[in-house]
Design a protein around this motif. Structure first.
Motif, PDB file in Angstrom:
ATOM      1  N   ALA A  76      41.979  40.561  37.357  1.00 56.31           N
ATOM      2  CA  ALA A  76      42.926  39.712  38.076  1.00 56.31           C
ATOM      3  C   ALA A  76      42.378  39.314  39.444  1.00 56.31           C
ATOM      4  O   ALA A  76      42.542  38.172  39.883  1.00 56.31           O
ATOM      5  CB  ALA A  76      44.261  40.432  38.230  1.00 56.31           C
ATOM      6  N   SER A  80      41.419  35.324  40.173  1.00 57.52           N
ATOM      7  CA  SER A  80      42.282  34.624  41.131  1.00 57.52           C
ATOM      8  C   SER A  80      41.574  34.264  42.430  1.00 57.52           C
ATOM      9  O   SER A  80      42.081  33.424  43.191  1.00 57.52           O
ATOM     10  CB  SER A  80      43.513  35.489  41.450  1.00 57.52           C
ATOM     11  OG  SER A  80      43.132  36.682  42.126  1.00 57.52           O
ATOM     12  N   ALA A 125      47.654  44.490  37.165  1.00 57.29           N
ATOM     13  CA  ALA A 125      47.181  43.108  37.124  1.00 57.29           C
ATOM     14  C   ALA A 125      47.887  42.278  38.202  1.00 57.29           C
ATOM     15  O   ALA A 125      47.250  41.450  38.875  1.00 57.29           O
ATOM     16  CB  ALA A 125      47.434  42.512  35.738  1.00 57.29           C
ATOM     17  N   LEU A 129      46.073  40.364  41.350  1.00 56.52           N
ATOM     18  CA  LEU A 129      46.256  38.961  41.726  1.00 56.52           C
ATOM     19  C   LEU A 129      46.442  38.831  43.235  1.00 56.52           C
ATOM     20  O   LEU A 129      45.863  37.945  43.873  1.00 56.52           O
ATOM     21  CB  LEU A 129      47.467  38.375  40.996  1.00 56.52           C
ATOM     22  CG  LEU A 129      47.323  38.109  39.497  1.00 56.52           C
ATOM     23  CD1 LEU A 129      48.649  37.663  38.907  1.00 56.52           C
ATOM     24  CD2 LEU A 129      46.252  37.054  39.242  1.00 56.52           C
TER      25      LEU A 129
END
Length: 540
Positions: A76, A80, A125, A129
């Motif tokens: 993640a 991102s 996750a 992010l």
């Protein structure tokens, strides 16, 4: 690459200088303190959680999904990273950065409340992010507030954060788990994050941006798929699946196809998530390659240093973070010196070239370690490795940011971070495969095929706590096997580092923005145009 003039409202006086230079400098330090807290959150998390994993598995179960607790966070974060950078460029960095902090804290709170392993993986996750935005936000906001010429003065702060995370993480994680419970390894983020959130909200003032361009959803999706495939390939290859298995080959093919389609899409959209134009700058392209190689050898080699000291030198696993103190000391001291000299002289190529040389020497020295190497000797070798990292860690980011226009500060910062992260993933995977093969072959050579295969049947890495239980002949064989495996890891790391050293010679010494803007005659020297910068933060 030329710098376009910024609107009058987006310009500012230099952070130091002028009648209010002292006040501006003080307010910048307040902002930087908040940014360092956010950076510490992102870097410290995996270090703390790693120590608590045995306790987490004991309560939640799901041993077969253990690796996903880390993999979900890493995936993640990596996927991102470029998206956060682009959003900051389009809509303003402050709001995007605050959003990433809130998302990270939500993920932390949910992870602490997880009732089973599936929930924990999903919430990790979410946390990852947010972490992707934390790292990029810190670097990009520093790029906005502080011109490259002055940024060197603050390198020591970032190096210090890294040292605290690497050394203090395992100790803090163990202490929290033993006395408060594993859930507090996540809850501890909440008060720290709240402090950063309040300080950034109150003190940081950046101009708001309103972009009319549409978000590049297709490019973002393709980039996410490509990065995910590469990270999973390096994470699973040789461990979960054989390198020639359909799963790994499929991930490799899927990742390549996604990235090729990504490049095709980025060439056509009006506002690409990762503008390919930034790679037309020779310095930027070179420094991303060097950053990839630095991540490769740094993360790859640091993974095996504690294992060598615990297995071969008999050091305590409980204090594993302290084993890296010599390395972090070298990194911190050299980073401080390099930053100060860069600020005073505006020169940086020497540090990249010299860093490549020192990093190579440090890895070559570590490759000399064997079962007879003392802790003092290995500590001295680590100081050299840390010095090489100190030359390169922040200097590479500085060059990347100095090589892009201000409008691309976010994607420039995120690209440099992303390439270093992917380099680290490849380094851990490839050097890990080399280590595993060498350990297994040494065990077979010393104990015979049957006994050697039995000891390493579940993988080449054995829990150091089990070593005292082994017969002396097996323990001695395993110590030699780990020493031989470490030798190969550091030797290959040195070879890879030579490539970075060679690439550094091709960098051009482009003057850093934010230096003396005017000559005695009132002119502006070539390449020394004042940086386009946003207003320096003011304390409220």
């Amino acid at each position: 690459m030329s710098q376009k003039a910024a609107p009058a409202g987006d310009r500012t006086a230099e952070a130091a200088g002028g009648a209010d230079g002292g006040k501006q400098s003080a307010s910048v330090r307040v902002v930087l303190f908040a940014l360092m807290i956010a950076m510490l959150l992102a870097m410290l998390d995996n270090m703390i959680v790693g120590t608590a994993m045995p306790t987490i598995v004991g309560e939640l179960g799901g041993m077969e999904h253990l690796s996903w607790v880390v993999t979900a966070y890493t995936l993640a974060t990596a996927a991102s990273t470029p998206i956060w950078g682009k959003l900051g460029d389009m809509y303003g960095r402050k709001g995007v950065f605050l959003t990433s902090i809130v998302l990270f804290l939500i993920g932390s709170a949910l992870s602490g409340m997880a009732q089973d392993m599936g929930q924990l993986i999903a919430f990790r996750a979410v946390q990852g992010l947010g972490a992707g935005g934390l790292m990029v936000g810190v670097m990009a906001i520093m790029g906005d507030l502080i011109p490259p010429r002055e940024r060197g003065k603050y390198q020591g702060m970032m190096a210090g954060v890294m040292a605290v995370a690497m050394v203090g993480g395992p100790l803090v994680g163990g202490t929290i788990t033993d006395h408060l419970g594993w859930r507090w390894t996540f809850y501890i983020n909440l008060p720290l994050g709240a402090v950063a959130l309040i300080m950034v909200t109150a003190v940081l003032h950046l101009p708001k941006k309103r972009s009319q361009a549409r978000i590049d959803y297709i490019g973002s999706a393709l980039l996410t798929i490509g990065i995910t495939a590469l990270v999973l390939l390096t994470t699973w290859g040789g461990t979960e699946y054989d390198w020639t298995s359909p799963q790994i080959l499929g991930l490799g093919a899927g990742g390549v196809i996604a990235l090729v389609l990504f490049v095709l899409v980025e060439r056509k959209v009006s506002e690409p998530v990762l503008p390919l134009r930034i790679f037309r700058n020779g310095n930027f392209s070179l420094i991303t390659v060097i950053g990839f190689l630095v991540g490769f050898v740094m993360f790859g080699s640091m993974t095996f240093l504690p294992l060598f000291q615990q297995t071969v030198q008999g050091a305590s696993a409980t204090n594993s973070g302290l084993l890296l103190l010599p390395l972090m000391g070298g990194l911190l001291v050299v980073s401080l010196i390099a930053g100060r000299v860069t600020t005073q002289t505006g020169k940086y190529k020497f540090f990249v070239v010299g860093g490549g040389a020192v990093l190579t020497i440090g890895l070559a020295l570590l490759s000399l370690m064997d079962t007879e190497t003392t802790r003092l000797t290995s500590s001295l070798y680590m100081v050299v490795l840390g010095a090489g990292m100190g030359f390169l860690m922040q200097t590479t980011m500085l060059i990347a940011q100095n090589s892009v226009e201000m409008r691309d500060m976010g994607v420039g910062s995120s690209s440099a971070t992303l390439f270093r992260t992917i380099g680290g993933s490849f380094g851990v995977a490839i050097l890990g495969a080399i280590f595993t093969n060498q350990v297994k072959s040494t065990m077979v050579e010393r104990l015979g095929a049957a006994a050697g295969a039995k000891i390493t049947g579940g993988g080449a890495q054995m829990d150091p706590k089990r070593l005292p239980e082994l017969p002396p002949v097996v323990k001695d064989a395993y110590a030699h096997a780990v020493a031989n495996g470490s030798h190969q890891v550091f030797l290959w790391g040195a070879a890879i580092s030579v490539i970075g050293f060679a690439a550094a010679w091709f960098l051009k010494e482009v003057p850093l923005r934010g230096g003396p803007a005017k000559s005695p005659e009132g002119g502006s020297p070539e390449g020394q145009a004042s940086a386009e910068r946003v207003p320096v933060a003011e304390a409220v």
